[in-house]
Design an enzyme around this catalytic site. Sequence first.
Site, PDB file in Angstrom:
ATOM      1  CG  HIS A   1      -0.552  -8.496   0.668  1.00 39.54           C
ATOM      2  ND1 HIS A   1      -0.275  -7.158   0.509  1.00 39.54           N
ATOM      3  CD2 HIS A   1      -1.898  -8.598   0.561  1.00 39.54           C
ATOM      4  CE1 HIS A   1      -1.408  -6.491   0.315  1.00 39.54           C
ATOM      5  NE2 HIS A   1      -2.396  -7.346   0.331  1.00 39.54           N
TER       6      HIS A   1
ATOM      7  CE1 TYR B   1      -3.038  -3.031   0.448  1.00 42.03           C
ATOM      8  CE2 TYR B   1      -3.496  -2.337   2.693  1.00 42.03           C
ATOM      9  CZ  TYR B   1      -3.705  -3.208   1.651  1.00 42.03           C
ATOM     10  OH  TYR B   1      -4.582  -4.247   1.808  1.00 42.03           O
TER      11      TYR B   1
END
Length: 269
Positions: free
Chosen positions: A118, A57
């Site tokens: 992730h 992010y």
Amino acid sequence: MKTFKLNTGIEIPVIGSGTNTYGKENHDYLAAINNDTTEIRSAINAGYRHFDTAISYRNEAVVAKGIAESGLDRSDFFLTSKLPGEPAYTADEAVVRKGVEQSLKALNTTYIDLYLIHHPWDSLAEMLATWKVLEDHVDKGVLKAIGVSNFNQEQLGHLLTHARIKPAVNQIESHPGKWNDAIIDYSLKEGVIPEAWGPLSRVNDQAKESLTTIGNDYGKTWAQVILRYQVARGVIVIPKSHDKHRQELNLAIFDFNLTDDQQKIIAAL
């Protein structure tokens, strides 16, 4: 805030705030970081203490900045971040350690409450090797709990069979039209808490109509009904909003209970 107990014994707030467009120009995931902490600060004021970010992010430091600006202690918060499932962060022990250190530095903290892989990739053996490095960080107290994101039953099962430390969380996509019941049920059966990302995304008009009808019985919105349904079945939810009022509404889901019939209707959406 209601919590679930992870298999580590740690309590995790059942509602967290997604952050993947926070601190970015025009709230665009791919845009430049502008370090705006407005949404993080409004979420904290609303009562959020669980924030979910990731190296991918690019805004771990923005989350840290918002928390620092709140004036509250770091210990008041539950922070989740994620290691990208790509060679630059998983190829060997050194790059895994570098990724963890990168997150710790960006989050301006000495520990991370929950750290996830992730995304899975093709090699079960390589994922296990990456996991073992994360286990070492748990031993050192740097990572309080570790888990996975977007893992299917085979991938999660491999870790459950071969890992020394059991995954605490499996964060997966779950929302009306794609509840992902099979992996949620498997995770719960194995003592791994499922966590829904994008819980309010891709909800079509027909589903919203059914959910709104249910919500009218309690003075709740369709979104609140979704979140209540997920939490009631043991799923942590990570909604995201840039709107202060919606942030508040997403937390206001513990003053009503869905009936069995209503839950069946929702499950069928």
